[in-house]
Structures are given as structure tokens and as C-alpha cells.
Design a protein around this motif. Structure first.
Motif, mmCIF file in Angstrom:
data_model
loop_
_atom_site.group_PDB
_atom_site.id
_atom_site.type_symbol
_atom_site.label_atom_id
_atom_site.label_comp_id
_atom_site.label_asym_id
_atom_site.label_seq_id
_atom_site.Cartn_x
_atom_site.Cartn_y
_atom_site.Cartn_z
ATOM 1 N N UNK A 53 34.062 50.252 53.466
ATOM 2 C CA UNK A 53 35.051 50.684 52.364
ATOM 3 C C UNK A 53 34.904 50.264 51.176
ATOM 4 N N UNK A 54 35.993 49.685 50.431
ATOM 5 C CA UNK A 54 36.003 49.583 48.908
ATOM 6 C C UNK A 54 34.588 48.821 48.485
ATOM 7 N N UNK A 55 33.873 49.347 47.578
ATOM 8 C CA UNK A 55 32.779 48.758 47.021
ATOM 9 C C UNK A 55 33.067 47.265 46.364
ATOM 10 N N UNK A 56 34.329 47.042 45.958
ATOM 11 C CA UNK A 56 34.514 45.716 45.238
ATOM 12 C C UNK A 56 35.371 44.841 46.373
ATOM 13 N N UNK A 57 34.516 43.773 46.634
ATOM 14 C CA UNK A 57 35.113 42.896 47.724
ATOM 15 C C UNK A 57 35.598 41.585 47.006
ATOM 16 N N UNK A 58 36.861 41.162 47.354
ATOM 17 C CA UNK A 58 37.287 39.886 46.674
ATOM 18 C C UNK A 58 37.177 38.884 47.837
ATOM 19 N N UNK A 59 36.998 37.633 47.433
ATOM 20 C CA UNK A 59 36.922 36.627 48.358
ATOM 21 C C UNK A 59 37.422 35.338 47.885
ATOM 22 N N UNK A 60 37.059 33.997 48.324
ATOM 23 C CA UNK A 60 37.588 32.741 48.012
ATOM 24 C C UNK A 60 37.155 32.294 46.621
ATOM 25 N N UNK A 61 38.193 31.350 46.418
ATOM 26 C CA UNK A 61 37.943 30.667 45.062
ATOM 27 C C UNK A 61 37.997 31.850 43.828
ATOM 28 N N UNK A 62 38.264 32.981 43.777
ATOM 29 C CA UNK A 62 38.241 33.709 42.672
ATOM 30 C C UNK A 62 37.120 34.609 42.797
#
Lengths: 112, 114
Positions: A53-62
Motif C-alpha cells: 500500500x502507501x509508501x509512507x508508513x506512520x508509526x508510534x511516537x511520531x
């Protein structure tokens, strides 16, 4: 052979500045990519993962990471570093087996 | 939630001694793993298990043995300890196979063999 490389042993960044921790991979098949963080005398903690999916992955702690297939990279980023982000960061990959391949780790030092 | 619990946290062994590192998880995860972490080397997989009664070798299994009689427990046995086994050992578990599921790690067991 499959491998994950973290080319920097240590990254220093001033508090409030953006940070990048680099990771490149070489795996057969579709790569599944992960970032983990390890604080002193603790086990690794999951930050984020790329499956599809989306190439930009968001995770924990910003934290976020950008998957780049053409450059076979999965760099970890954060717009504004905190002193508390100082830790050891591991990139890992697997390509459909039961086994992770870990990089050697990058020590992030955020300077106040 | 306890998560993944490892015991002991620290241990010093003499060459030739044996011991068992204990690992227990309370998340009903099928997949469990033992890694060793050496400075500058990342993590190396020793053994893994995909369910009770099923175990398999990882990258560096020599000198170690495992068993998985229950879903919760995955002990690692060191026979005839050698200085090369001085390391930090981590147990981990996952709900899904690694290609989609993240690992949950214990806090580690630091072993020194003298």
C-alpha cells in the motif's frame, strides 16, 4: 542472500531537528519491512511496518518511514527529534518466511 | 498485561555448565522465537516455534536446544556452556507469521560464560 543494511552505526541530531535513520534491503519476493527501537537494558519495541500500500508508513511516537522500491530503502524519519528518542534502532525484513532478518542497528543520539 | 517474560535477567556460568533460559507469554501467540544479540551484530535467530510441539532451527542453533510443550512456554537450553555463548538472549512472540505480524520481545537475559 537476503540482507538488511543499516549503513550508519550512529546518528547524531540536535533536538528539534528532523532525523533520518537509513535502511536498505535485499530480499527475494515482496519485502515486508519493520522498524524496532531498543532502549537501554530493554527488549526491542515495534515502531512501524510496511506490508503493502502507501509508501509512507506512520508509526508510534511520531515516527514514519518511507518505502522506496527503486532504491530498495526503508528510511525511518521524524520531523522533530526529542532527547527521549535517543536509543538503538533496528530495521528488519522478511519475505514470507518465519524468520526476520535484522540490520546491525543504528544508535541515535539526540543532543539537547 | 505481562506480555513476554524472561528469567533469569542475569546469569554467570562456568565453562561446561548447563542452564535453561525460561520464556513465557500470556498473549496466546502461536509463534515464538529465541534470538541472541551481540554488540554490532544485530539479532541472530537461534530457534523458533510455530506452535506447541513444533520447533525448528534458526541461523545459529549449535549449542542450544528448545522445547515447546505448551503455547505459553518456550525454554532455551544451553548444554556445555562455552565463552562464545556470552550474549544477551531475547525471547519474542507474534500472533501472526512474521510477514505481517510484529514481534513482542521480552526484556532479555544477559548470560556470561567464564
Amino acid at each position: 542472500a537476503q540482507s538488511v543494511a543499516q549503513p550508519e552505526d550512529q546518528v547524531n541530531v540536535a533536538e528539534g531537528n528532523p532525523l533520518t535513520v537509513k535502511c536498505t534491503y535485499s530480499v527475494s519476493g515482496n519485502p515486508y519491512l519493520f522498524w524496532y527501537v531498543q532502549y537501554p537494558n530493554r527488549g526491542l519495541q515495534f515502531l512501524l511496518k510496511y506490508i503493502t500500500g502507501d509508501n509512507l508508513v506512520k508509526g508510534s511516537y511520531g515516527f514514519e518511514a518511507e518505502f522506496n522500491k527503486s532504491q530498495t530503502s526503508f528510511h525511518l524519519k521524524k520531523p522533530s527529534a526529542l532527547v527521549s528518542d535517543s536509543a538503538l534502532y533496528f530495521c528488519a525484513s522478511t519475505s514470507g518466511t518465519y524468520k526476520y532478518i535484522f540490520g546491525t542497528g543504528t544508535r541515535l543520539k539526540v543532543l539537547a | 498485561n505481562a506480555g513476554v517474560t524472561q528469567t533469569p535477567k542475569f546469569r554467570i556460568l562456568k565453562i561446561g555448565q548447563s542452564m535453561t533460559l525460561q520464556c513465557a507469554q500470556d498473549m496466546n501467540h502461536n509463534y515464538m522465537y529465541w534470538y541472541r544479540q551481540d554488540p554490532g551484530m544485530g539479532l541472530k535467530l537461534i530457534y523458533y516455534s510455530v506452535g506447541a510441539g513444533i520447533t525448528d532451527k534458526g541461523e545459529v542453533p549449535n549449542g542450544y536446544n528448545v522445547s515447546r510443550s505448551t503455547t505459553e512456554d518456550f525454554p532455551l537450553r544451553l548444554e556445555l556452556a562455552a565463552p562464545s555463548q556470552t550474549s544477551v538472549y531475547f525471547c519474542a512472540s507474534s500472533r501472526l507469521a512474521v510477514n505481517t505480524g510484529e514481534l513482542f520481545f521480552g526484556e532479555g537475559s544477559r548470560l556470561t560464560v567464564l
